[in-house]
Scaffold this motif. Structure first.
Motif, PDB file in Angstrom:
ATOM      1  N   LYS A  99       0.819  -1.337  -0.076  1.00 41.11           N
ATOM      2  CA  LYS A  99      -0.036  -0.013  -0.087  1.00 41.11           C
ATOM      3  C   LYS A  99       0.932   1.125   0.067  1.00 41.11           C
ATOM      4  O   LYS A  99       0.453   2.210  -0.704  1.00 41.11           O
ATOM      5  CB  LYS A  99      -0.915  -0.036   1.052  1.00 41.11           C
ATOM      6  CG  LYS A  99      -1.915   1.223   1.320  1.00 41.11           C
ATOM      7  CD  LYS A  99      -3.179   0.665   1.679  1.00 41.11           C
ATOM      8  CE  LYS A  99      -4.222   1.834   1.720  1.00 41.11           C
ATOM      9  NZ  LYS A  99      -5.026   1.953   0.482  1.00 41.11           N
ATOM     10  N   GLU A 100       1.924   1.283   0.937  1.00 39.47           N
ATOM     11  CA  GLU A 100       2.998   2.204   0.765  1.00 39.47           C
ATOM     12  C   GLU A 100       3.536   2.603  -0.637  1.00 39.47           C
ATOM     13  O   GLU A 100       3.741   3.701  -0.925  1.00 39.47           O
ATOM     14  CB  GLU A 100       4.120   2.307   1.828  1.00 39.47           C
ATOM     15  CG  GLU A 100       3.518   2.129   3.412  1.00 39.47           C
ATOM     16  CD  GLU A 100       4.642   2.063   4.416  1.00 39.47           C
ATOM     17  OE1 GLU A 100       4.219   2.709   5.332  1.00 39.47           O
ATOM     18  OE2 GLU A 100       5.542   1.491   4.064  1.00 39.47           O
ATOM     19  N   VAL A 101       3.825   1.768  -1.235  1.00 39.73           N
ATOM     20  CA  VAL A 101       4.428   1.612  -2.432  1.00 39.73           C
ATOM     21  C   VAL A 101       3.312   2.137  -3.487  1.00 39.73           C
ATOM     22  O   VAL A 101       3.859   3.073  -4.281  1.00 39.73           O
ATOM     23  CB  VAL A 101       5.186   0.280  -2.941  1.00 39.73           C
ATOM     24  CG1 VAL A 101       5.672   0.316  -4.522  1.00 39.73           C
ATOM     25  CG2 VAL A 101       6.390   0.030  -2.016  1.00 39.73           C
ATOM     26  N   ASP A 102       2.357   1.427  -3.442  1.00 43.04           N
ATOM     27  CA  ASP A 102       1.284   2.005  -4.602  1.00 43.04           C
ATOM     28  C   ASP A 102       0.957   3.502  -4.369  1.00 43.04           C
ATOM     29  O   ASP A 102       0.813   4.039  -5.380  1.00 43.04           O
ATOM     30  CB  ASP A 102       0.128   1.054  -4.411  1.00 43.04           C
ATOM     31  CG  ASP A 102       0.179  -0.419  -4.769  1.00 43.04           C
ATOM     32  OD1 ASP A 102       1.142  -0.623  -5.405  1.00 43.04           O
ATOM     33  OD2 ASP A 102      -0.706  -1.246  -4.413  1.00 43.04           O
ATOM     34  N   GLU A 103       0.835   4.104  -3.058  1.00 44.47           N
ATOM     35  CA  GLU A 103       0.195   5.125  -3.069  1.00 44.47           C
ATOM     36  C   GLU A 103       1.238   6.207  -2.689  1.00 44.47           C
ATOM     37  O   GLU A 103       0.984   7.552  -2.429  1.00 44.47           O
ATOM     38  CB  GLU A 103      -0.669   5.199  -1.796  1.00 44.47           C
ATOM     39  CG  GLU A 103      -2.053   4.414  -2.217  1.00 44.47           C
ATOM     40  CD  GLU A 103      -3.112   4.338  -1.057  1.00 44.47           C
ATOM     41  OE1 GLU A 103      -3.083   5.359  -0.207  1.00 44.47           O
ATOM     42  OE2 GLU A 103      -3.990   3.708  -1.180  1.00 44.47           O
ATOM     43  N   ARG A 104       2.532   5.773  -2.621  1.00 37.57           N
ATOM     44  CA  ARG A 104       4.068   6.768  -2.447  1.00 37.57           C
ATOM     45  C   ARG A 104       3.595   7.429  -1.186  1.00 37.57           C
ATOM     46  O   ARG A 104       4.031   8.579  -1.184  1.00 37.57           O
ATOM     47  CB  ARG A 104       3.864   7.356  -3.561  1.00 37.57           C
ATOM     48  CG  ARG A 104       4.346   6.600  -4.866  1.00 37.57           C
ATOM     49  CD  ARG A 104       4.413   7.388  -6.026  1.00 37.57           C
ATOM     50  NE  ARG A 104       4.506   6.651  -7.113  1.00 37.57           N
ATOM     51  CZ  ARG A 104       5.493   6.542  -8.177  1.00 37.57           C
ATOM     52  NH1 ARG A 104       6.390   7.575  -8.298  1.00 37.57           N
ATOM     53  NH2 ARG A 104       5.302   5.926  -9.046  1.00 37.57           N
ATOM     54  N   ILE A 105       3.476   6.849  -0.102  1.00 43.15           N
ATOM     55  CA  ILE A 105       3.060   7.207   1.199  1.00 43.15           C
ATOM     56  C   ILE A 105       3.533   6.462   2.413  1.00 43.15           C
ATOM     57  O   ILE A 105       3.787   5.337   2.008  1.00 43.15           O
ATOM     58  CB  ILE A 105       1.829   7.636   1.598  1.00 43.15           C
ATOM     59  CG1 ILE A 105       0.812   6.559   1.559  1.00 43.15           C
ATOM     60  CG2 ILE A 105       1.348   8.765   0.495  1.00 43.15           C
ATOM     61  CD1 ILE A 105      -0.535   6.750   1.869  1.00 43.15           C
ATOM     62  N   ASP A 138      -0.674   4.847  11.842  1.00 45.90           N
ATOM     63  CA  ASP A 138      -1.316   3.559  12.588  1.00 45.90           C
ATOM     64  C   ASP A 138      -2.969   3.591  12.170  1.00 45.90           C
ATOM     65  O   ASP A 138      -3.241   2.308  12.106  1.00 45.90           O
ATOM     66  CB  ASP A 138      -1.347   3.903  14.008  1.00 45.90           C
ATOM     67  CG  ASP A 138      -0.135   3.567  14.802  1.00 45.90           C
ATOM     68  OD1 ASP A 138       0.674   2.750  13.795  1.00 45.90           O
ATOM     69  OD2 ASP A 138       0.195   3.512  15.808  1.00 45.90           O
ATOM     70  N   ALA A 139      -3.595   4.394  11.725  1.00 46.08           N
ATOM     71  CA  ALA A 139      -5.060   4.679  11.196  1.00 46.08           C
ATOM     72  C   ALA A 139      -5.158   3.837   9.870  1.00 46.08           C
ATOM     73  O   ALA A 139      -5.854   3.097   9.566  1.00 46.08           O
ATOM     74  CB  ALA A 139      -5.658   5.905  11.260  1.00 46.08           C
ATOM     75  N   GLN A 140      -4.087   4.186   8.972  1.00 45.77           N
ATOM     76  CA  GLN A 140      -3.886   3.465   7.764  1.00 45.77           C
ATOM     77  C   GLN A 140      -3.607   2.054   7.730  1.00 45.77           C
ATOM     78  O   GLN A 140      -4.111   1.183   6.956  1.00 45.77           O
ATOM     79  CB  GLN A 140      -3.060   4.386   6.951  1.00 45.77           C
ATOM     80  CG  GLN A 140      -3.697   5.559   6.525  1.00 45.77           C
ATOM     81  CD  GLN A 140      -2.588   6.415   5.853  1.00 45.77           C
ATOM     82  OE1 GLN A 140      -1.259   6.697   6.456  1.00 45.77           O
ATOM     83  NE2 GLN A 140      -2.892   7.393   4.980  1.00 45.77           N
ATOM     84  N   VAL A 141      -2.661   1.901   8.683  1.00 47.70           N
ATOM     85  CA  VAL A 141      -2.536   0.382   8.881  1.00 47.70           C
ATOM     86  C   VAL A 141      -3.641  -0.626   9.468  1.00 47.70           C
ATOM     87  O   VAL A 141      -3.810  -1.624   9.099  1.00 47.70           O
ATOM     88  CB  VAL A 141      -1.008   0.175   9.930  1.00 47.70           C
ATOM     89  CG1 VAL A 141      -0.902  -1.490  10.404  1.00 47.70           C
ATOM     90  CG2 VAL A 141       0.118   0.898   9.345  1.00 47.70           C
TER      91      VAL A 141
END
Length: 152
Positions: A41-47, A51-54
């Protein structure tokens, strides 16, 4: 175990090392799956996920496991259902404490009041307000069904 005020990703990485040292194969493989999903998800969205997103990623993984368990049981594949159950239990260790039915209803009623919802047409507004408070702490499809019953 990593200290309590560490981020969820740090806790996962610490627990992965502990599982590796302890030889806990099921826990290790599940934590690796979680970390891979977070990294993807981090790679796909470049962010960098907070914790909330995890928790959103974990919630999605838990939902996938619940659906798989139902499908495997329907097909008579209890061996595969057991694997999914084990993974679900480990994933749930990292989700926030589940809310009671009363707490979910109170959050939904507050969101209905805040949105000024009058009927089913306002369901999207209500869910948008309630979702951040409920994500990872209850089954969102059940919460959606409860909103629908409260608005009708």
């Amino acid at each position: 175990m990593v200290e309590q005020n560490a981020s969820l990703k740090e806790r996962l990485q610490g627990d992965m090392k502990a599982a590796l040292k302890a030889g806990e194969k099921d826990r290790l493989s599940t934590i690796r799956l979680i970390l891979a999903a977070v990294k993807q998800k981090e790679v796909d969205e470049r962010i960098m996920l907070d914790d909330a997103q995890v928790v959103v990623v974990l919630d999605k993984m838990a939902k996938q496991r619940r659906e798989s368990i139902a499908q495997y049981e329907a097909a008579g594949r209890n061996d595969l259902a057991d694997i999914e159950r084990t993974e679900l239990l480990i994933i749930q260790d990292y989700l926030p404490q589940a809310l009671s039915e009363e707490e979910v209803t109170a959050i939904l009623q507050a969101a209905i009041a805040e949105a000024g919802a009058k009927g089913i047409g306002d369901m999207g507004k209500v869910m948008a307000l309630a979702k951040p408070k409920l994500q990872g702490r209850t089954d969102m499809s059940a919460a959606s069904a409860r909103v629908k019953s409260l608005l009708s």
